[in-house]
Design a protein around this motif. Structure first.
Motif: not given
Length: 478
Positions: A247-253, A376-380, A366-369
């Motif tokens: 999640s942390v490494k996702s560019p869109h996140v 859960a990580t991306s939303i937080a 939320s939609n893209n993770s």
């Protein structure tokens, strides 16, 4: 059963879902938002003066809430499934109700700062937790409007606070040896404790636990969620730090993190200081409470309308950018004029332009993770950034710069423009990633040896669990 009848039954099941879990989540968020932001109303009613605080000390009391608040968000979201929403969320609501009662009993600056810190610790998990919770009940294309329903509850905050504040000032000042502002905290939070206790009996942890649906309706909801999120229909989804790192490494996140930060700066600046902004224009204390209602009422309407069209269009970037244009216009008017009525009128653009963007941006993250723990990580992470923006906002409205707040307005205007640009860049990035996944489909799926005749086999399930939103069949929402 034909498709028309199936869609009718599905709509009926979703409506029942709307009338069971959504009202509880709306009330949870409304109470949470009241707890964080009614300190602005209490300030006007005399909190800062009675406790002998300087502007800096007041700002510290507002800011200190966000430090434990931010620290609690990611761990709580990762624990939500393990502990269960039925236990975790009502427990937090009951605890923060107790904390806010203590807020009304403090007699000094250190006491207020201490209580605010503990309040942040128990309130931090609520907003990301609700978004994650709802994403487990609704399809991706339905989430923005449901988020808007509970987010828009914060738009009625001024009217609720005004009624309670007026009653406290007129009728309760001095009762029990407490000033009127203390009763704002005490009375509102007794209700929080009661709602928390009620939540233990009304909040289901999963769709299987929905009491007000028939077994057929529950099964229908589970099947539609499995079609929408294939990774949710498995028992292989276990916690792993790899999902956190992915999640942390996702560019869109990462890009959304920056957008959330700027949005949070705008959002909490309005939430915490709107009464002070209106009061600084030259309106009396009582009129300030009443006049603060109007911009939020406009925000309520625009929030629901924007989220509705976002879901209908299955787009997040375009509605986000369009809504932020309202904030740009409002901030530009406030900056370029000096008349108090014109500046007050500009708030009817700024407040909706800020508040109405939150559901679209939240649903976008939320939609893209996928799968669950990555989501859960991306939303937080998104709300960590939002509340980091909240910390920034607490230092942007010093009383000695009222009513112009020139530097702050320029910064907010810049952030609003950058959010629009960021939304466009994120949409282009996601579109590019969608195309890349299609072009590299065979390469991405090669390690899994998926039999083309068995798309639901063990290897196919493993591919969904390991790849999640990077799966070629997962389409990022633009």
């Amino acid at each position: 059963m034909d498709q028309v009848e199936l869609r009718r039954l599905e709509r009926l099941a979703v409506r029942r879902l709307d009338f069971t879990i959504l009202p509880m989540m709306t009330m949870f968020y409304l109470l949470s938002f009241l707890d964080r932001s009614n300190i602005g109303n209490a300030r006007i009613a005399g909190l800062q003066k009675d406790l002998g605080m300087t502007d800096k000390q007041y700002q510290i009391c507002v800011t200190i809430l966000y430090v434990p608040y931010i620290c609690a968000e990611i761990p709580a979201n990762l624990l939500l499934r393990k502990i269960g929403p039925r236990l975790l969320m009502p427990s937090l609501l009951t605890l923060w109700g107790f904390m806010v009662v203590l807020q009304g009993l403090v007699k000094s600056y250190p006491g207020l700062a201490t209580v605010r810190a503990f309040l942040g610790l128990v309130e931090g998990p609520i907003l990301p937790g609700i978004v994650l919770y709802l994403s487990s009940f609704y399809r991706k294309s339905e989430l923005a409007f449901r988020v808007a329903v509970f987010i828009s509850a914060s738009s009625v905050r001024p009217s609720c606070s005004f009624c309670l504040l007026a009653a406290a000032i007129v009728n309760m000042d001095g009762i029990g040896g407490r000033p009127g502002w203390a009763w704002i905290f005490i009375l509102e939070r007794i209700f929080s404790c009661l709602m928390g206790i009620l939540g233990f009996f009304l909040v289901p942890s999963t769709p299987q636990e929905l009491r007000f649906l028939t077994s057929d309706q529950r099964e229908l909801l589970i099947r539609r969620l499995a079609r929408d999120k294939p990774s949710s229909n498995t028992t292989l989804d276990h916690f792993s730090f790899k999902e956190v790192l992915r999640s942390v490494k996702s560019p869109h996140v990462c890009l959304a993190f920056v957008i959330f930060y700027m949005t949070g700066t705008l959002l909490y600046g309005q939430a915490l200081f709107l009464p002070s902004i209106v009061n600084g224009l030259g309106f009396s204390s009582n009129k300030t409470q009443l006049l603060s209602v109007g911009p939020y009422a406009a925000g309520f309407v625009v929030t629901l309308a924007g989220a509705f069209f976002s879901d209908r269009m299955q787009s997040r970037a375009i509605p986000t950018a369009a809504i932020l244009c309202l904030a740009v216009a409002g901030l530009a008017i406030y900056l370029s004029t000096e008349g108090k009525f014109t500046r007050y009128g500009s708030l009817f653009l700024t407040v909706p332009g800020v508040y109405a963007s939150i559901p679209c941006i939240s649903a976008w993250m939320s939609n893209n993770s996928e799968p669950h723990y990555r989501r859960a990580t991306s939303i937080a992470l998104g709300f960590v950034a939002t509340n980091a923006g909240g910390i920034t906002s607490t230092w942007l409205f010093p009383t000695n710069e009222a009513p112009n707040y020139t530097k702050t307005t320029i910064l907010n205007l810049t952030f609003a423009v950058l959010i629009i640009i960021g939304a466009g860049i994120n949409a282009l990035l996601l579109s590019h990633m969608n195309k890349q996944k299609i072009q590299r489909r065979d390469e991405i799926l090669a390690p899994y040896n998926i039999d083309s005749d068995d798309s639901k086999g063990s290897e196919a399930v493993r591919a969904w669990m390991e790849l999640g939103d990077r799966h070629p069949d997962f389409k990022y929402t633009l």
